[in-house]
Enzyme design. Structure first.
Site, short mmCIF file in Angstrom:
data_model
loop_
_atom_site.label_atom_id
_atom_site.label_comp_id
_atom_site.label_asym_id
_atom_site.label_seq_id
_atom_site.Cartn_x
_atom_site.Cartn_y
_atom_site.Cartn_z
N GLU A 78 4.27 -22.25 -26.85
CA GLU A 78 3.33 -23.05 -26.08
C GLU A 78 4.03 -24.12 -25.24
O GLU A 78 4.96 -24.77 -25.69
CB GLU A 78 2.32 -23.73 -27.02
CG GLU A 78 1.45 -22.77 -27.82
CD GLU A 78 0.55 -21.91 -26.94
OE1 GLU A 78 0.31 -22.28 -25.77
OE2 GLU A 78 0.07 -20.87 -27.45
N CYS A 141 -4.96 -25.41 -33.75
CA CYS A 141 -3.55 -25.26 -33.35
C CYS A 141 -3.19 -26.27 -32.28
O CYS A 141 -2.16 -26.95 -32.35
CB CYS A 141 -3.28 -23.84 -32.85
SG CYS A 141 -3.31 -22.58 -34.14
N HIS A 165 2.76 -19.62 -31.30
CA HIS A 165 1.69 -18.76 -31.80
C HIS A 165 2.25 -17.38 -32.15
O HIS A 165 3.10 -16.86 -31.42
CB HIS A 165 0.59 -18.61 -30.74
CG HIS A 165 -0.52 -19.60 -30.89
ND1 HIS A 165 -0.87 -20.49 -29.90
CD2 HIS A 165 -1.38 -19.84 -31.92
CE1 HIS A 165 -1.88 -21.24 -30.31
NE2 HIS A 165 -2.21 -20.86 -31.53
#
Length: 200
Positions: A78, A141, A165
């Site tokens: 991310e 998350c 992820h």
């Protein structure tokens, strides 16, 4: 050197969460750095309470948070966390926020401070499908990633942090076909990310 690596408990009716299953398989030491492994609750309140305490108490050099992204076919690193909690699906405490900030008065967003492109490059070199993701969503998350980066910023720490992820595990894909990855591969991916974060 110390690295804090986290995964999540199961949620959404799943029996396992591949993020924690993979994290729990990591060695106790990587490249001479101590690996601190912790399982996080899939609750907005829980991550906002637990993560700051963990980070301040452990004072790690690197923080790598991991979570399940059902439906994604690869490892996704991310880029950014946003100051929003918004979900139609309740967390494991039954809380379903709508357009609420993770922290009142905090910045709108934080960029990951992990070497995200280097991590993706290393993963692909290791023959592990990987890419950069530009959204961690607005569920727990994202809240965890934002909490970690905000805690580090407020404390003035030099800790590098970010979120990765992972797909469903093969076990989770047995009942209904969906993109999945072997837990051994997911664990190897997280280890590659740790090594790269320590080296770059």
């Amino acid at each position: 050197m110390k690295v804090l690596v986290t995964g999540f408990e199961p949620f959404g009716g799943e029996r396992i969460n591949p993020s924690w299953e993979a994290v729990s398989r990591l060695p106790e030491e990587i490249e001479g750095a101590e690996i601190v492994k912790r399982r996080l609750p899939v609750t907005f309140r829980g991550v906002r309470e637990l993560l700051p305490k963990l980070i301040v108490e452990e004072r790690p050099d690197v923080v790598i948070l991991t979570g399940q992204a059902g439906g994604r076919p690869n490892i996704t690193v991310e880029r950014v966390a946003i100051n929003v909690m918004d979900s139609e699906m309740p967390d494991n405490e039954g809380f379903a926020p709508e357009d609420e900030p993770v922290f009142e008065g905090a910045p709108a967003a934080y960029f990951a401070t992990l070497p995200i492109k280097a991590i993706v490059k290393a993963l692909r070199k290791a023959n592990i499908p990987a890419g950069i993701s530009n959204t961690a969503g607005t569920y727990v998350c994202n809240a965890a990633m934002f909490t970690a980066l905000h805690t580090i910023a407020v404390a003035g720490m030099e800790t590098r942090a970010g979120f990765i992820h992972v797909p469903f595990s093969h076990e989770q894909a047995l009942e209904k076909p969906r993109p999945s990855m072997a837990l051994e591969t997911i664990a190897r991916a997280i280890e590659v990310a740790v090594r790269t974060s320590l080296e770059v």
